[in-house]
Design an enzyme around this catalytic site. Structure first.
Site, PDB file in Angstrom:
ATOM      1  N   LYS A 127      -7.199 -11.634  -7.081  1.00 50.69           N
ATOM      2  CA  LYS A 127      -6.187 -11.221  -8.066  1.00 50.69           C
ATOM      3  C   LYS A 127      -6.327 -12.020  -9.367  1.00 50.69           C
ATOM      4  CE  LYS A 127      -3.190  -7.895  -7.132  1.00 50.69           C
ATOM      5  NZ  LYS A 127      -4.091  -6.990  -6.503  1.00 50.69           N
ATOM      6  N   LYS A 170     -13.168  -1.300  -0.077  1.00 50.92           N
ATOM      7  CA  LYS A 170     -12.074  -0.623   0.636  1.00 50.92           C
ATOM      8  C   LYS A 170     -11.339   0.368  -0.277  1.00 50.92           C
ATOM      9  CE  LYS A 170      -8.350  -3.749  -0.569  1.00 50.92           C
ATOM     10  NZ  LYS A 170      -6.991  -4.116  -0.269  1.00 50.92           N
ATOM     11  N   LYS A 218      -5.176   0.754  -4.032  1.00 47.55           N
ATOM     12  CA  LYS A 218      -4.449   1.245  -5.209  1.00 47.55           C
ATOM     13  C   LYS A 218      -5.120   0.714  -6.465  1.00 47.55           C
ATOM     14  CE  LYS A 218      -0.563   0.863  -2.289  1.00 47.55           C
ATOM     15  NZ  LYS A 218       0.333  -0.108  -1.683  1.00 47.55           N
TER      16      LYS A 218
HETATM   17  P1  TYM Z   1      -0.611  -3.371   0.928  1.00 49.03           P
HETATM   18  O1  TYM Z   1       0.610  -2.834   0.292  1.00 49.03           O
HETATM   19  O2  TYM Z   1      -1.811  -3.627   0.071  1.00 49.03           O
HETATM   20  O3  TYM Z   1      -1.097  -2.415   2.085  1.00 49.03           O
HETATM   21  C1  TYM Z   1      -0.189  -1.994   3.094  1.00 49.03           C
HETATM   22  C2  TYM Z   1      -0.888  -1.879   4.426  1.00 49.03           C
HETATM   23  O4  TYM Z   1      -1.999  -0.993   4.323  1.00 49.03           O
HETATM   24  C3  TYM Z   1      -3.173  -1.647   4.780  1.00 49.03           C
HETATM   25  N1  TYM Z   1      -4.313  -1.203   3.980  1.00 49.03           N
HETATM   26  C4  TYM Z   1      -5.486  -0.855   4.499  1.00 49.03           C
HETATM   27  N2  TYM Z   1      -5.917  -0.799   5.762  1.00 49.03           N
HETATM   28  C5  TYM Z   1      -7.178  -0.378   5.970  1.00 49.03           C
HETATM   29  N3  TYM Z   1      -8.022   0.011   4.978  1.00 49.03           N
HETATM   30  C6  TYM Z   1      -7.627  -0.025   3.696  1.00 49.03           C
HETATM   31  N4  TYM Z   1      -8.451   0.363   2.745  1.00 49.03           N
HETATM   32  C7  TYM Z   1      -6.310  -0.488   3.406  1.00 49.03           C
HETATM   33  N5  TYM Z   1      -5.602  -0.645   2.261  1.00 49.03           N
HETATM   34  C8  TYM Z   1      -4.377  -1.102   2.632  1.00 49.03           C
HETATM   35  C9  TYM Z   1      -2.922  -3.127   4.576  1.00 49.03           C
HETATM   36  O5  TYM Z   1      -3.737  -3.898   5.426  1.00 49.03           O
HETATM   37  C10 TYM Z   1      -1.465  -3.227   4.913  1.00 49.03           C
HETATM   38  O6  TYM Z   1      -1.284  -3.329   6.291  1.00 49.03           O
HETATM   39  N6  TYM Z   1       0.732  -8.133   1.534  1.00 49.03           N
HETATM   40  C11 TYM Z   1       0.807  -6.804   2.101  1.00 49.03           C
HETATM   41  C12 TYM Z   1       2.234  -6.292   2.279  1.00 49.03           C
HETATM   42  C13 TYM Z   1       3.071  -7.221   3.052  1.00 49.03           C
HETATM   43  C14 TYM Z   1       3.052  -7.419   4.463  1.00 49.03           C
HETATM   44  C15 TYM Z   1       4.035  -8.410   4.717  1.00 49.03           C
HETATM   45  C16 TYM Z   1       2.333  -6.845   5.508  1.00 49.03           C
HETATM   46  C17 TYM Z   1       3.998  -8.061   2.527  1.00 49.03           C
HETATM   47  N7  TYM Z   1       4.584  -8.773   3.536  1.00 49.03           N
HETATM   48  C18 TYM Z   1       4.300  -8.842   6.024  1.00 49.03           C
HETATM   49  C19 TYM Z   1       2.583  -7.282   6.785  1.00 49.03           C
HETATM   50  C20 TYM Z   1       3.564  -8.263   7.049  1.00 49.03           C
HETATM   51  C21 TYM Z   1       0.085  -5.850   1.180  1.00 49.03           C
HETATM   52  O7  TYM Z   1      -0.078  -6.098   0.015  1.00 49.03           O
HETATM   53  O8  TYM Z   1      -0.285  -4.675   1.762  1.00 49.03           O
END
Ligand code: TYM
Length: 329
Positions: A111, A194, A197
């Site tokens: 980031k 991957k 967004k």
């Molecule tokens: P975020 O919002 O980027 O993504 C949400 C969930 O989607 C999964 N994900 C993916 N899995 C497989 N392949 C991909 N290309 C892919 N892109 C996204 C992410 O692994 C995630 O499970 N920090 C986290 C959000 C969060 C969170 C938490 C998750 C905040 N607090 C506590 C679990 C527990 C995030 O930015 O995910």
């Protein structure tokens, strides 16, 4: 019954990475565990969203969670910022999180590279906020995609450190979870990396047929195999990974055989992939449109989730304050 916690940042619509990396497991887990699924709006502030977009983005993820099949009667669905206890627990955990380990986190380094003009302290302590999300409900299992593995490792570290420092077994050490399988990484259509967004390579649950076809037909490939059974380049492997999650095993095998005999036409593979994604999306997309126009339902769901989540969070905070030595007069 074991507790499960997971969340998604409201930075737009949910893509197939979110679905197959996380939501798919939520759907099964909500029937088997005590689940808390939330919308991580505090986390989304690290990229400075426009205030006028924040609420509509949260609303969109909520509608998509529900459209994908999350059931507010089975799981607790809530908005992270409805739970200020999470912010308090983050503050307390911050006292035992060290600069060196936070700076070394891959997601922080990524980031900081992506937004050099905005390397804020929230980005640095992002894994601490995530640990607070998870520990506030004493989660034992956290369904996430592969990209969150390191953040979860930090949660495990902070939980273990808390227990050691205060000589307690208060926090369970949470496990990343995907029903006994490896954590998933869904690729994008741009040849490497991957689906994400910020990567701008997403196929969204709310995309219509025309949009999906256009995106898939433009996907990066190579010139095609020239020797039988040759190794696939990453771009082509990625198309097969996507096909794997949306198509039948027979379809996947058919195109693998074609690849191995050098008879594959990527146009055919893409056409099939687009068709299968469209078929997968169609019912979810319809429900998204339906649910997002239902204000009453959305506000009822959020209110119910807030109450249930608050109950669990308030109990944890009371106990944590006691463990740390805070006493009332
Ligand atoms: P975020 O919002 O980027 O993504 C949400 C969930 O989607 C999964 N994900 C993916 N899995 C497989 N392949 C991909 N290309 C892919 N892109 C996204 C992410 O692994 C995630 O499970 N920090 C986290 C959000 C969060 C969170 C938490 C998750 C905040 N607090 C506590 C679990 C527990 C995030 O930015 O995910």
């Amino acid at each position: 019954m074991e507790t499960v916690v997971s969340g998604i940042r409201p930075t737009g619509q949910l893509h197939l990475g979110n679905y197959f990396g996380a939501v798919k497991n939520f759907l099964r887990m909500q029937k088997e565990y005590n689940c808390y699924f939330f919308i991580a709006d505090y986390h989304s502030l690290t990229t400075h969203p426009t205030p006028s977009d924040l609420h509509s983005n949260v609303r969109q993820v909520l509608a998509e969670y529900l459209a994908a099949g999350l059931d507010p009667e089975l799981a607790t669905l809530y908005v992270q910022s409805d739970l200020p206890e999470v912010a308090e627990l983050t503050l307390l955990l911050n006292m035992n999180a060290y600069l060196g380990e936070l700076e070394r986190t891959t997601s922080f380094k990524d980031k900081a590279r992506q937004q050099p003009e905005n390397v804020n302290a929230g980005l640095l302590t992002y894994p601490v906020l995530m640990a607070a999300d998870i520990l506030i409900h004493h989660a034992a299992k956290v369904p996430v995609g592969k990209d969150q593995e390191q953040n979860l490792e930090m949660t495990r570290k902070f939980a273990g450190r808390f227990n050691r420092m205060y000589n307690t077994e208060y926090f369970p050490i949470p496990q990343p979870f995907n029903y006994g399988e490896q954590l998933v990484k869904i690729p994008g259509l741009d040849g490497s990396g991957k689906m994400g967004k910020s990567e701008g390579n997403g196929l969204y649950l709310a995309d219509d047929a025309k949009t999906i076809t256009k995106k898939v037909m433009k996907a990066v490939t190579d010139a095609g195999p020239t020797t039988p059974n040759s190794e696939m380049p990453e771009s082509v492997r990625n198309l097969f990974t996507l096909l794997d999650v949306v198509s039948t095993a027979d379809t996947v095998q058919h195109f693998k055989d074609k690849y191995n005999t050098c008879d594959i036409r990527y146009g055919d593979l893409k056409k099939q992939l687009a068709e299968d994604i469209i078929a997968f999306n169609a019912p979810i997309r319809e429900r998204i449109l339906d649910i997002s126009s239902n204000d009453d339902y959305l506000s009822k769901v959020v209110k119910m989730g807030k109450e249930k989540a608050h109950e669990s969070a308030a109990k944890t905070m009371k106990e944590v304050r006691e463990i740390l030595g805070f006493r009332s007069f």
